[in-house]
Scaffold this motif. Sequence first.
Motif, PDB file in Angstrom:
ATOM      1  N   PRO A 144       0.858  -1.180   0.000  1.00 14.40           N
ATOM      2  CA  PRO A 144       0.000   0.000   0.000  1.00 14.40           C
ATOM      3  C   PRO A 144       0.901   1.240   0.000  1.00 14.40           C
ATOM      4  CG  PRO A 144       0.068  -1.007   2.185  1.00 14.40           C
ATOM      5  CD  PRO A 144       0.936  -1.845   1.305  1.00 14.40           C
ATOM      6  N   SER A 158       9.147  -2.784   8.061  1.00  7.50           N
ATOM      7  CA  SER A 158       8.947  -3.966   8.884  1.00  7.50           C
ATOM      8  C   SER A 158       9.446  -5.176   8.090  1.00  7.50           C
ATOM      9  CB  SER A 158       7.474  -4.128   9.188  1.00  7.50           C
ATOM     10  OG  SER A 158       6.792  -4.417   7.990  1.00  7.50           O
ATOM     11  N   ASP A 188       6.004 -12.880  11.390  1.00  9.28           N
ATOM     12  CA  ASP A 188       4.872 -13.289  12.209  1.00  9.28           C
ATOM     13  C   ASP A 188       3.866 -14.062  11.380  1.00  9.28           C
ATOM     14  OD1 ASP A 188       5.091 -12.421  14.905  1.00  9.28           O
ATOM     15  OD2 ASP A 188       5.236 -10.393  14.121  1.00  9.28           O
ATOM     16  N   VAL A 189       3.058 -14.869  12.090  1.00 10.79           N
ATOM     17  CA  VAL A 189       2.088 -15.698  11.367  1.00 10.79           C
ATOM     18  C   VAL A 189       1.203 -14.893  10.436  1.00 10.79           C
ATOM     19  CG1 VAL A 189       1.076 -17.926  11.898  1.00 10.79           C
ATOM     20  CG2 VAL A 189       1.557 -16.345  13.753  1.00 10.79           C
ATOM     21  N   SER A 190       0.702 -13.767  10.929  1.00  6.68           N
ATOM     22  CA  SER A 190      -0.249 -13.044  10.085  1.00  6.68           C
ATOM     23  C   SER A 190       0.454 -12.439   8.876  1.00  6.68           C
ATOM     24  CB  SER A 190      -0.991 -11.970  10.892  1.00  6.68           C
ATOM     25  OG  SER A 190      -0.116 -10.961  11.318  1.00  6.68           O
ATOM     26  N   ILE A 191       1.727 -12.085   9.026  1.00 11.43           N
ATOM     27  CA  ILE A 191       2.479 -11.528   7.910  1.00 11.43           C
ATOM     28  C   ILE A 191       2.946 -12.656   6.990  1.00 11.43           C
ATOM     29  CG2 ILE A 191       4.409 -10.016   7.290  1.00 11.43           C
ATOM     30  CD1 ILE A 191       2.306  -8.679   9.060  1.00 11.43           C
ATOM     31  N   ALA A 193       1.339 -15.297   6.347  1.00 13.79           N
ATOM     32  CA  ALA A 193       0.209 -15.651   5.500  1.00 13.79           C
ATOM     33  C   ALA A 193       0.130 -14.708   4.304  1.00 13.79           C
ATOM     34  CB  ALA A 193      -1.081 -15.597   6.311  1.00 13.79           C
ATOM     35  N   GLN A 194       0.374 -13.409   4.542  1.00 10.03           N
ATOM     36  CA  GLN A 194       0.333 -12.447   3.433  1.00 10.03           C
ATOM     37  C   GLN A 194       1.403 -12.748   2.389  1.00 10.03           C
ATOM     38  OE1 GLN A 194       0.969  -8.701   5.378  1.00 10.03           O
ATOM     39  NE2 GLN A 194      -1.048  -8.627   6.336  1.00 10.03           N
TER      40      GLN A 194
ATOM     41  N   GLU B  43       1.758 -12.573  18.498  1.00  8.92           N
ATOM     42  CA  GLU B  43       2.791 -12.312  17.500  1.00  8.92           C
ATOM     43  C   GLU B  43       3.819 -11.370  18.105  1.00  8.92           C
ATOM     44  OE1 GLU B  43       1.027 -12.281  13.299  1.00  8.92           O
ATOM     45  OE2 GLU B  43      -0.431 -11.187  14.481  1.00  8.92           O
ATOM     46  N   SER B  44       4.767 -10.928  17.292  1.00 13.26           N
ATOM     47  CA  SER B  44       5.762 -10.027  17.878  1.00 13.26           C
ATOM     48  C   SER B  44       5.095  -8.710  18.245  1.00 13.26           C
ATOM     49  CB  SER B  44       6.936  -9.811  16.925  1.00 13.26           C
ATOM     50  OG  SER B  44       6.473  -9.398  15.681  1.00 13.26           O
ATOM     51  N   HIS B 207       4.274 -18.506  19.699  1.00 16.78           N
ATOM     52  CA  HIS B 207       3.497 -17.853  18.651  1.00 16.78           C
ATOM     53  C   HIS B 207       2.709 -18.915  17.897  1.00 16.78           C
ATOM     54  CE1 HIS B 207       7.046 -19.319  16.536  1.00 16.78           C
ATOM     55  NE2 HIS B 207       6.261 -19.382  15.488  1.00 16.78           N
ATOM     56  N   LEU B 248      -6.249 -15.779  13.464  1.00 16.16           N
ATOM     57  CA  LEU B 248      -4.999 -16.497  13.721  1.00 16.16           C
ATOM     58  C   LEU B 248      -5.180 -17.986  13.477  1.00 16.16           C
ATOM     59  CD1 LEU B 248      -3.185 -15.280  16.961  1.00 16.16           C
ATOM     60  CD2 LEU B 248      -2.449 -15.080  14.601  1.00 16.16           C
ATOM     61  N   ILE B 251      -5.159 -18.941   9.737  1.00 21.52           N
ATOM     62  CA  ILE B 251      -4.008 -18.769   8.858  1.00 21.52           C
ATOM     63  C   ILE B 251      -2.788 -19.594   9.263  1.00 21.52           C
ATOM     64  CG2 ILE B 251      -4.544 -16.450   8.021  1.00 21.52           C
ATOM     65  CD1 ILE B 251      -2.742 -15.366  10.209  1.00 21.52           C
ATOM     66  N   ILE B 265      -7.233 -13.611   5.960  1.00 21.64           N
ATOM     67  CA  ILE B 265      -5.918 -12.985   5.923  1.00 21.64           C
ATOM     68  C   ILE B 265      -6.018 -11.562   6.446  1.00 21.64           C
ATOM     69  CG2 ILE B 265      -4.026 -12.245   4.422  1.00 21.64           C
ATOM     70  CD1 ILE B 265      -4.025 -14.847   3.253  1.00 21.64           C
ATOM     71  N   LEU B 266      -5.305 -11.304   7.527  1.00 18.33           N
ATOM     72  CA  LEU B 266      -5.344  -9.965   8.114  1.00 18.33           C
ATOM     73  C   LEU B 266      -4.541  -9.035   7.237  1.00 18.33           C
ATOM     74  CD1 LEU B 266      -4.669 -10.973  11.796  1.00 18.33           C
ATOM     75  CD2 LEU B 266      -6.843 -10.279  10.805  1.00 18.33           C
ATOM     76  N   SER B 267      -5.151  -7.895   6.896  1.00 17.60           N
ATOM     77  CA  SER B 267      -4.413  -6.983   6.030  1.00 17.60           C
ATOM     78  C   SER B 267      -3.543  -6.089   6.892  1.00 17.60           C
ATOM     79  CB  SER B 267      -5.395  -6.142   5.232  1.00 17.60           C
ATOM     80  OG  SER B 267      -6.179  -5.425   6.143  1.00 17.60           O
ATOM     81  N   GLY B 268      -2.589  -5.469   6.286  1.00 13.17           N
ATOM     82  CA  GLY B 268      -1.770  -4.481   6.980  1.00 13.17           C
ATOM     83  C   GLY B 268      -0.767  -5.089   7.938  1.00 13.17           C
ATOM     84  N   GLU B 269      -0.028  -4.180   8.571  1.00  9.87           N
ATOM     85  CA  GLU B 269       1.038  -4.583   9.474  1.00  9.87           C
ATOM     86  C   GLU B 269       0.520  -4.585  10.912  1.00  9.87           C
ATOM     87  OE1 GLU B 269       4.618  -4.649   8.513  1.00  9.87           O
ATOM     88  OE2 GLU B 269       3.709  -4.946   6.554  1.00  9.87           O
ATOM     89  N   ILE B 270       1.308  -5.195  11.782  1.00 12.72           N
ATOM     90  CA  ILE B 270       1.013  -5.063  13.205  1.00 12.72           C
ATOM     91  C   ILE B 270       1.413  -3.635  13.587  1.00 12.72           C
ATOM     92  CG2 ILE B 270       1.550  -5.920  15.497  1.00 12.72           C
ATOM     93  CD1 ILE B 270       2.479  -8.528  14.085  1.00 12.72           C
ATOM     94  N   ARG B 285      -7.167  -3.763  11.848  1.00 11.39           N
ATOM     95  CA  ARG B 285      -7.045  -4.949  10.994  1.00 11.39           C
ATOM     96  C   ARG B 285      -8.269  -5.861  11.086  1.00 11.39           C
ATOM     97  NH1 ARG B 285      -1.719  -7.851  12.600  1.00 11.39           N
ATOM     98  NH2 ARG B 285      -1.523  -8.510  10.444  1.00 11.39           N
TER      99      ARG B 285
END
Lengths: 323, 316, 302
Positions: A144, A158, A188-191, A193-194, B43-44, B207, B248, B251, B265-270, B285
Motif C-alpha cells: 500500500p 517492517s 509473524d504468522v499473520s504476515i 500468511a500475506q 505475535e511479535s 506464537h 490467527l 491462517i 488474511i489480516l491486512s496491513g502490518e502489526i 485490521r
Amino acid sequence: MQELLLEVKDLEINFYTYRGVVRALNGVNLRINKGEFFGLVGETGCGKSVTASAILNLVQNPGRIEKGEIIFKGIDILKMSKEEIRKDIRGKEITMIMQYPIAALNPVINNGEQISEALIANIDITKNEAEKRTIELLKEVNIPEPEKIARQYPHQLSGGMAQRVMIAMMLSTKPSLLIADEPTTALDVSIQAQVLNLLKDLVVKYNTTILLITHDLSVVAETCERVGVMYAGDMVEIGELKHIIDNPKHPYTRGLINAIPSEKRTKLQEIKGSVPDLVNPPSGCRFHPRCTFAKSVCKQKKPQMLEVEKNHLVSCYLYDGQK
Amino acid sequence: MNKIIQLKDVKKYYPWKNKKFVKAVDGTSISVNKGDIFGLVGESGSGKTTLGRIMLRLIEPTSGSVFFEDREITKDKKINKSIRKKMQIVFQDPYASLHPRRKIKDIIGSGLKTHNMVKSEHEMIEKVENFLNLVGMGREHLYRYSYELSGGQRQRVAIARALILNPEFVVLDEPTSSLDVSVQAEILNLLMELKKKLNLTYIFITHDLILARIFTEKIAIMYLGKIMEYGETMSVFNKPLHPYTEALFSIIPRIDAKDRSKKIILSGEIPSPVDPPTGCRFHTRCVRKLGAICENSTPVLKEIEDNHFVACHLYT
Amino acid sequence: MNSNNLHKKLDSWKKKHSSEISDIKESLFLIKRSPLTTIGLIIILLLVCVAIFAPIIAPYNPLEMHLDNRLSSPSKEHLLGTDELGRDILSRIIYGAGVALKIMLIVLAIDLPLGILLGLIAGYFGGWIDEIIMRMADIFMAFPRLVLAMAIGTALGPSLRNTMIAIALTMWPVYARLARGQTLSIKERTFIEAERALGSSNLKIIIFNILPLCFSTLIVRATLDMGNIIRIAAGMSFLGLGAQPPTPDWGLMISSGRNFLINQWWVPTFPGFAILLTVFAFNLLGDGIRDISDPHLRRGQG
C-alpha cells in the motif's frame, strides 16, 4: 507437456574444514518445470540451502562442487565462467530472496532506487521509466502507498514489508526462476500468511517459477505443487504435494510429518536419534541409523530413486522390487 | 484453587523518543494455578515475552503488582533469593542463552553455587551429572563447550540449568521456535515428562497456536500488550470468540488440507506499540469491526462463557 | 604401577580438556594455513629465543669497548661491524631484543589488567562512574600517543622505567574503551539474563561471564599493539628519553649512530632493520590472530 526449466544432476558438494571433509551434498537430483511452485524441505544441515547456492554458482571456499551438472534452460551453469554467470544468470535469470531481507538491501539507498538501479543495470531502460516501473512493481507485490515506501530506507521497513520490497526487486528482471530461501521464517504468522499468498499469486498471475526452500513442511503444504524432501545431503523423496502429504513413502518423510504439531495429536512423534555428522556420514542410506525399517542392505549401498507411483520418487529399499 | 502466580494490572512502558513510550504490556491481569500449563500466545509486539520476564522480575513493571504464591514480590526492593530459586526460565534460542566460553558443568552448576546448594566442586559435578541424565544427556558432555552441541542438546542443557535449582514455576519462552521440527518434538515431550516428574507449573510462551492447543490447559491470546481472549484452551479452540483469535486460527499453515478452514488474511502490518491504535487495538485490521465504538472505547475482558473471557465489543 | 596411575591421570586430564586441546590444535591448523602469520610467528619465536639466550649467542660482550677498533665495517670478526666505541653491533642487537621485549611485556602487563578493570566497571555499571572513566580516557586519547608519551617521559625524567610508565599511561584508554564496548554488548546477551535469572551477583556475572569473552578481543588488540609499543619505545630512546647509554637499546643505537649514516652506514642501519623486522613480525602475527579468532572462520558451517 511440461517444459523443463532446471535440472540438477547428481550434484556432490564437499566442504573442506578443519574437522575434515563435510560431505554436504551426496549426489542430489532435482527437476523443476516451468511455472511450477516447487518446495524443497529439510531440517538444518540437510543441504537445501547449499543446493540453492550451487544453482546460483555461489558455493564458496571451503566448499567445492565435486561432481554433477546444473542444467538451466539447456545450459550447464557449472560450466559457465564466473563472468557469464554474473552477467547473464545471477540476479537476472535466477534471483533469490532470503530470510532476512533487510540485511540483503543496501542500507544507504532508498527502496525505490534499489529497484530502479537493478532495472537500469539489467534492462535497457531510462531512469524515468525505471522509476515508473518501480512503483508498478511495488504495487504488484501489494504494497500500500508504494510511493511512500519507495522514498523510505530499508531500516524503516517492517520485516514483511522489506520482504515484499525484496520480492519486487527480484521480479524486476522478470526472472525465469525465483529462489526463496526461508522467506517467511522470520515473520509473524499473520504476515507470513500475506507473503505466502503473494508468492502463490506470482506463480498464478505471472507464471513465475518458484523454488521455495524451507524447514517447515506445513508452509510447503500450503503453497507448493511439488515437493522434494532432503535429509543429510540426500534427496530422499520427490513428488506431488498430495502424494507426499497423504501418502509419504520414505520413513524420514513419515517421521517428519508425524513430528509436525497438529490439532489431532496430543503428543508429538519424535524421530529417534539425531542428524548425523556429515564429516562421517553413515554408509549406504544416510537415514539407516535412525530408521525402524533398516535392513542390512541399507548400510551397504545408497538406494536408487524409484518411481513408486507417477512422478513420485523415493530413495528407499522398502520399495525395491515392488514393481 | 491454589494460585502460584498472579499479575494485577501490570504495565510496562519503555521510554521512547519525543517523550513517547513503547507500551509493551498495557494493563494485564493473569492468575496461574499450581500445576497448570498456561499458554501466552501472540505475535511479535504482543508483549508475551515481556510479560514472562515480569513474572520472574527479570524486568521491573512500570506499575501493577506480581504475586508469587501469596507474596507480592514487586513490593520487595530486591527479589528474595529463595523465591528467585523457585522461578526459572528457559529461553527461546539455545544458541544465545548458553555462555560460549564456559563448560557445560559450569553453565548448569552456576546456580548451585550461587544458592549454596553444594559444598564442593565434586558435589556440584555429581549433581550436574544427575540433571544431565534427567534431560537425556550423559557425563561425556560435562566438560564440553556449548558450541560442540547440537541445538537440541543445547536446549536440554538450558532446561537442566533451570531445573537444577528445584523450581516450582518455569517460564518457557518459545522453547522450540529456533529448533527443527523433529527436535522440537523431542524437547516438548521431554518438558512434559519433566513437568509430571517434578510437579512443575509452566508458562508456555509461543506464537504457535497449534503447540498451545496440544500442550496448554489455559491460554491467553495477546495483541499489542493486551489480552484479547483468555480461557480454557479447549473452549478457546472450539469456539474462538475474538476476531483476532479466529483469524490467527485460520491462517496457521497446516499440513493436512482437511484441517484448513477459509483463511481470514489480516491486512496491513502489526501497528507499532509506540502509538497503538485507540479503542480496541485490533480495530485497524479487524474484519468484523463494528464502527466508531471500536475506535473510541477500549473493550474490557468479559466472561462470556464459563471461564472464557474476551475483550471485544461484539460481545457487549 | 606408578606409571600406570600417571597414565590414568593423564587420560582423564585429556578427557576433561579435550575441548581445549582441539581448540589449540585448530588454532595451529589455521595459523599454518596462513603463510604470513606463520612467518610472523617464526620471526617472533626466534626473537624470543635470541632474547633469552643472548649471553650464549652473542659473540661479544655488548658493553665491551675497543677504542682501537672503532667503526670497523662488517667483517668476519664483527659480522655487522662495530660502533663508535668499538662495540660489536651484532651483540648489541642481540641484547637489544631482550630490552625491547621487556619494555613491551611490562607495558602490557600494566595496561591490560588496568584497561580491562576500568572498562568492565564503566561498561557494566554505566552512569556517572562510566562518565568519569571514559572522560579520563578521552583526555589521554586526545593527544597523539608519541607526543603524549614524550611529554610524560620528559616530566618524569629520562630513564627506561619512566619510558615504560609513560607508554603505559598513553595506552590504557585503548583497552579500557575496548573492554567497555565489549561489556556493553555482552551484558545485553541472553546468557547474561539467564545468569541473572539464576540469581547470580553482579561480581559473579562480571568475572565468570563477561571477562572471559572480553579477553580474546583484548588479546588480539594487544598483539596488534606489541609492534607499536616497541616502535614508540625505540622512538623515545632515540630522543634520549628512554634507555640511557650504555644500554644496548635499538632506538638508542640508531640515535648515537645517526651521525655516521653517510660513511659508516652499518652503525645505525642494522638496529633500524631489527626494529623494522620486529614490528613487522608483530603486525603479521596480530593480523593473523585477529583473523583466526574470527568465529566465522572457525567451525565453518558445512
